[in-house]
Motif scaffolding. Structure first.
Motif, PDB file in Angstrom:
ATOM      1  N   GLY A   1     -98.508 119.328  15.172  1.00 15.70           N
ATOM      2  CA  GLY A   1     -97.808 118.404  15.925  1.00 15.70           C
ATOM      3  C   GLY A   1     -98.288 117.190  16.217  1.00 15.70           C
ATOM      4  O   GLY A   1     -99.686 116.949  16.163  1.00 15.70           O
TER       5      GLY A   1
ATOM      6  N   ASN B   1     -98.238 127.169  19.316  1.00 16.99           N
ATOM      7  CA  ASN B   1     -96.868 126.674  19.184  1.00 16.99           C
ATOM      8  C   ASN B   1     -96.252 126.397  17.642  1.00 16.99           C
ATOM      9  O   ASN B   1     -96.919 126.480  16.757  1.00 16.99           O
ATOM     10  N   LYS B   2     -94.970 126.418  17.873  1.00 19.22           N
ATOM     11  CA  LYS B   2     -94.352 125.969  16.564  1.00 19.22           C
ATOM     12  C   LYS B   2     -94.309 124.743  16.317  1.00 19.22           C
ATOM     13  O   LYS B   2     -93.473 124.127  15.314  1.00 19.22           O
ATOM     14  N   LEU B   3     -94.787 123.749  17.121  1.00 29.42           N
ATOM     15  CA  LEU B   3     -94.561 122.310  16.828  1.00 29.42           C
ATOM     16  C   LEU B   3     -95.384 121.927  15.727  1.00 29.42           C
ATOM     17  O   LEU B   3     -96.557 122.386  15.627  1.00 29.42           O
ATOM     18  N   ALA B   4     -94.841 121.031  14.886  1.00 31.31           N
ATOM     19  CA  ALA B   4     -95.824 120.885  13.639  1.00 31.31           C
ATOM     20  C   ALA B   4     -95.150 119.380  13.348  1.00 31.31           C
ATOM     21  O   ALA B   4     -94.334 118.838  13.780  1.00 31.31           O
TER      22      ALA B   4
ATOM     23  N   ASN C   1     -92.736 114.611  14.079  1.00 28.69           N
ATOM     24  CA  ASN C   1     -92.654 116.016  14.629  1.00 28.69           C
ATOM     25  C   ASN C   1     -91.653 116.976  13.999  1.00 28.69           C
ATOM     26  O   ASN C   1     -90.459 116.596  14.063  1.00 28.69           O
ATOM     27  N   TYR C   2     -91.600 118.124  13.884  1.00 29.04           N
ATOM     28  CA  TYR C   2     -90.431 119.136  13.777  1.00 29.04           C
ATOM     29  C   TYR C   2     -90.855 120.617  14.222  1.00 29.04           C
ATOM     30  O   TYR C   2     -92.180 120.843  14.486  1.00 29.04           O
ATOM     31  N   TRP C   3     -89.888 121.448  14.490  1.00 31.61           N
ATOM     32  CA  TRP C   3     -90.226 122.791  15.010  1.00 31.61           C
ATOM     33  C   TRP C   3     -90.248 123.441  13.732  1.00 31.61           C
ATOM     34  O   TRP C   3     -89.330 123.780  12.892  1.00 31.61           O
TER      35      TRP C   3
END
Lengths: 81, 429, 132, 349
Positions: B367, B422-425, D180-182
């Protein structure tokens, strides 16, 4: 810039101070310059001396333009024409 | 080498007279813990406060986060070599964990450091520590205590209290036991000859005050790359002293629960052969960077690895180490994947890292930290809002009258930590 | 001998009597001028002894920067030139996004302290390996 | 839902007025859709209507950048459209740069959403990818139908403030913005899966591409210099004292062409360096250290080279986005060809 000049059909030689950057930017014929703040000169030499090495550098650039190449080539002082 | 992790699931925590656990409820005695902390004369005051997932609570500034654990059998204690613990080789035997809890040191050291943990609202989505039962130690330095000395005092206070709380789980029967094995390299290579040999290169923040990490108590600036068993991390052999840039900070908790170690183990013996961890540093002195990255590539070669995953901590200076490690490991014919976070500026359009090599063709993003969000006001505050606007990610006008905070997610603890928890990307638009 | 470029008076105070360090004190309220000065030296063949982006503080947060550069001149160190150019681009961009705020003196002292500690680590490491 | 008003910008060729010989025409207006506008109108269907088309010659636009842009924006402002389309320019370099400039001016000055279309090799892409939505197109107008359909759908979404999807879904060139994205899985698991694919030589997708540059086939050598006309181009920021063209010291958005006919050496007091990326003292002492006019004039006099061009071309290299540098070269290469230049020496600091 150098790529678009070549794409327009005009051979170009790049006298570049930082060779790796010239390679990344895609120049095909590269002649290493003398220094970043003085690519075709050297303040430590006198006027005479400076003009001589400038002449050598420009002549090497012209030779590079006159040399057939297949891919990106750096014409440093180790290069035999 | 085998380490059994005994997880004791804690469902709730409360303050009370006696420190104990029954049926998942942890009770701790705040006076006892505060008294223990105040034995250190560099600390003026200490208060214990609780924060639970979903509550309308904001914790700031947060210095470090640790998980209460206790070594039940096997050599040494958790956090070897720090906070007055003896130096002993750890990573074997059995360790119990009060799963679901975390100890946090809270309070100012310097004006601009550290960030926020919100237990609810949008801010909670960005930090792993909105999902843990947090035991917060709100500390204040004695007047006139020099910054270096107070940083050490605050770090040690957190480690001591975490150990005391961990002790409660010593004689409990864990709800779950997971065993992690780690064998000598020839043995590992022979055990799974057809599986790719994968290593993990863990870059530790090591630049100076508030930018340090400790391995068995040794300041990471002073190490040269070395091989570690993943189980040593689980016993707290690696402790964080880093307090700057809250979003890519890797607190002690994330060294104890390293997501890359967990995910590599989950596929060990099935899809890959997890050969071990190479730790290295991120010193400011350029010659140290050359020496360390040479060492990383040499060790990877000596271990006969097919591929490595490299994680970093921080921005700018570490980007150069990350790229040097990548270039030199790939030059040994060993494949690399880099895990990093990004800072492409407010408009997201500039370069995310301050270094790049063409070999870095496999990167996982955690992220980008420049995203601006508005966190709603919280009813309760643990710590102080005094420095919000000078914290990294905050700016003039961040703290609104109604108590809401508009800031870059850089201000949130471990929002983009490049250890991959984390899953934030981020992706290219 | 080594060259220490800095706009941090605490760094000057700590290292001014050191025989093997030439200090170039810069008067500026953000780090760009120190970065440009270091870049000009790298262009002449000096090389970096410490990384320009020490510390995780972003260029529009900490006003102070200290960089150690070699005094001896060898041929162009291309990687170092690339590193400082990228740091300058990043610093220009982030200062353009948001200039450095006006800090209280207390806070400025904290920023000076961190910058001083980080560069001192680099200087001591350089002295240990008697960098020229 | 009332019909959206659309204005469409195209060049002389696509307006059917003529090819290179008509590239000099100044901006003019036509009612309704013209040329590719017909296919675009069909793709827009009932939701929008092309009420006017603005036409301008590529050469006129290239040589009168500021005034052409002002006039075109004025025409578009008059119509107060909800949406503007420029091009598609496919792989035509100067047309692409014009489409990008107009679309950007419309968005920035009029606040009206604009969409264009170009082939990836068009220099306009690198120059404007960070500012605009540029639909990916094929090399030539052969792919017109598919292109205008994508342009129409993206344009309508933007005009109706609907959420625009990622590049691969909507078909536009990656703009270079990190959003950003999840993700489904946490980063560490994605890293483990990626290293396994990479080690096994299977295909994988990096999440952060390193910047890189395409390659061009090298030109054949110049065989006989005694007849060749050589020009000097520099990115060292050398300009006449006072910087008449106001070229920026970094992130230059323009280049200059400066006359050196009759000069045997670069006169230190008539020229200066405005480059922000290096210590200028040495260049100011002797400009020939960046633009080697003294040596080139000697070579010309000695007949080693046929002729030195009467001018040199200059811009500042540092920070100039790849796109702008490429667009400059597209522009001035045309002039070099017209003046019979057979070889270029490029110097950079």
């Amino acid at each position: 810039m150098v790529k678009e000049i070549e794409r327009a059909g005009i051979p170009v030689v790049h006298i570049a101070t930082v060779v790796p950057i010239a390679l990344t930017v895609g120049a095909n014929r590269i002649v290493p310059a003398i220094g970043i703040p003085y690519p075709l000169g050297d303040p430590s030499l006198g006027d005479e001396g400076e003009k001589n090495i400038r002449r050598d550098l420009v002549e090497r650039a012209l030779k590079a333009l006159g040399t057939p190449i297949k891919g990106q080539t750096v014409f440093d002082d180790a290069y035999e024409f | 080498m085998k380490l059994e992790i005994g997880n004791i699931f804690i469902k709730d925590v409360q303050l009370g007279q006696e420190t104990m656990i029954n049926e998942g409820l942890l009770t701790i005695n705040p006076e006892l813990l505060a008294a223990k902390i105040l034995e250190d004369e560099r600390i003026k005051s200490a208060r214990v406060e609780l924060a639970k997932p979903g509550e309308s609570v904001r914790i700031t500034p947060v210095k470090d986060v640790m998980e209460p654990r206790v070594k039940v059998f096997g050599k040494g204690t958790v956090f070897p070599g720090v906070a007055a613990n003896k130096v002993e080789q750890v990573g074997e035997g059995r360790t119990h964990v009060l799963k679901g809890t975390a100890v946090m040191t809270v309070g100012k050291i310097v004006g601009f450091q550290e960030g926020i943990v919100d237990m609810s609202g949008i801010g909670a989505e960005y930090t792993p520590f909105s999902k843990t039962l947090n035991i917060c130690l709100v500390l204040e330095p004695m007047e006139g205590v020099e910054t270096h000395a107070y940083e050490t005092a605050a770090r040690e206070a957190g480690l001591k209290v975490t150990q005391i709380i961990g002790e409660v789980g010593r004689n409990m029967t864990p709800d779950e036991v997971i065993s992690y094995e780690h064998h000598p390299i020839p043995h590992l290579a022979a055990a799974y000859p057809h599986l790719p040999k994968i290593g993990y290169v863990c870059m530790l923040q090591s630049q100076g005050l508030l930018h340090d990490t400790y391995v068995y108590g040794v300041d990471a600036k002073k190490i040269i790359p070395t091989l570690m068993s993943p189980t040593e991390f689980m016993d707290g052999a690696v402790v964080s002293g880093n307090c700057v840039a809250s979003c890519d900070k890797i607190p002690t908790y994330l060294h104890q629960n390293d997501p890359l170690i967990e995910d590599l183990y989950s596929k060990h013996g099935k899809e890959l052969n997890f050969m071990g961890v190479i730790i290295t540093n991120e010193n400011v002195f350029m010659a140290d960077k050359e020496r360390s990255s040479d060492g990383v590539a040499k060790l990877a070669k000596m271990m006969g690895l097919d591929g490595v995953i490299i994680s970093e901590e921080g921005y700018g200076n570490p980007d150069t180490d990350l790229m040097m490690n990548c270039r030199k490991v790939e030059a040994q014919g060993i494949k690399t994947v880099l895990v990093t976070d990004e800072f492409p500026g407010k408009d997201g359009k500039s370069e995310s890292l301050t270094d790049a090599v063409k070999e870095a063709d496999a990167v996982v993003s955690c992220g980008q930290g420049n995203l601006v969000i508005t966190m709603p006001p919280m009813e309760r505050l643990i710590g102080t809002l005094e420095d919000i606007e000078t914290m990294i990610g905050g700016y003039e006008g961040s703290l609104k009258k109604d108590g809401s905070i508009e800031a870059e997610i850089q201000i949130i603890i471990s929002a983009t930590s490049a250890i991959g928890g984390n899953k934030l990307a981020a992706r290219m638009y | 001998m080594m060259i220490l470029i800095t706009n941090n008076e605490d760094v000057v105070e700590q290292w001014k009597n050191c025989r093997d360090i030439v200090i170039m004190k810069r008067e500026s309220d953000n780090m760009l001028d120190v970065l440009y000065c270091s870049r000009d030296l790298l262009h002449k063949g000096h090389c970096l002894l410490t990384h320009p982006f020490t510390g995780s503080l972003k260029p529009n947060e900490s006003p102070y920067k200290s960089i150690l550069v070699s005094e001896t001149v060898k041929q162009l160190h291309v990687d170092h030139v690339a590193t400082i150019e990228q740091c300058i681009a990043s610093a220009q961009k982030s200062l353009e996004n948001r200039p450095i705020p006006i800090y209280s003196e207390k806070l400025l002292r904290d920023f000076r302290l961190i910058d001083k500690d980080l560069i001192s680590n680099g200087i001591m490491r350089a002295q240990e390996s008697h960098q020229k | 839902m009332k019909k959206l008003k659309v204005v469409h910008y195209i060049n002389n060729f696509f307006a059917g007025i003529g090819g290179e010989e008509k590239a000099g025409i100044s901006p003019e207006e036509r009612d309704g859709a013209v040329g590719p506008g017909m296919a675009l109108a069909q793709a827009l269907g009932e939701e929008a209507e092309i009420i006017a088309t603005v036409v301008c010659g590529d050469s006129y636009f290239g040589e009168n950048l500021a005034s052409a842009e002002k006039d075109i924006v004025a025409i578009i402002r008059k119509h107060q459209p909800d949406l503007v389309f420029t091009g598609p320019a496919f792989n035509a370099g100067r047309y692409g740069v014009a489409c990008g400039a107009v679309a950007k001016a419309v968005e920035e000055q009029l606040g009206i959403p604009a969409v264009t279309g170009m082939h990836e090799e068009n220099p306009g892409v690198d120059m404007y990818r960070k500012d605009l939505y540029i639909i990916k197109t094929g090399h030539s107008a052969a792919g017109m139908k598919k292109t205008v359909t994508s342009m129409a759908s993206l344009g309508l979404k933007r005009a109706q403030n609907q959420l625009v999807g990622p590049p691969e879904e909507e078909g536009y060139h990656v703009r270079g913005m990190r959003i950003n994205y999840w993700a489904e899985k946490r980063a560490s698991l994605r890293a483990v899966e990626m290293i396994l694919k990479k080690v096994k030589g299977e295909a994988y997708q990096t999440e952060y591409p390193m910047p890189d540059f395409g390659r061009v086939e090298p030109m054949p050598p110049v065989l006989d210099f005694s007849k060749a006309k050589v020009a000097i181009v520099t990115s060292g920021g050398i300009v006449p004292t006072g910087n008449p063209d106001r070229i920026e010291s970094s992130s230059a958005t323009k280049y200059g062409i400066y006359d050196i006919s009759g000069l045997d050496s670069m006169p230190a007091d008539d020229y200066t360096s405005i480059h922000g990326g290096y210590d200028r003292t040495y260049a100011l002492e002797d400009i020939n250290r960046v633009v080697p006019l003294d040596v080139m004039r000697d070579l010309e006099r000695e007949g080693i080279i046929g002729k030195l061009a009467d001018y040199f071309i200059s811009t500042t290299g540092t920070g100039t986005s790849v796109g702008s540098a490429r667009a400059f070269a597209v522009d001035f290469s045309n002039k070099l060809l017209e003046d019979g230049v057979n070889a270029v020496i490029l110097t950079s600091t």
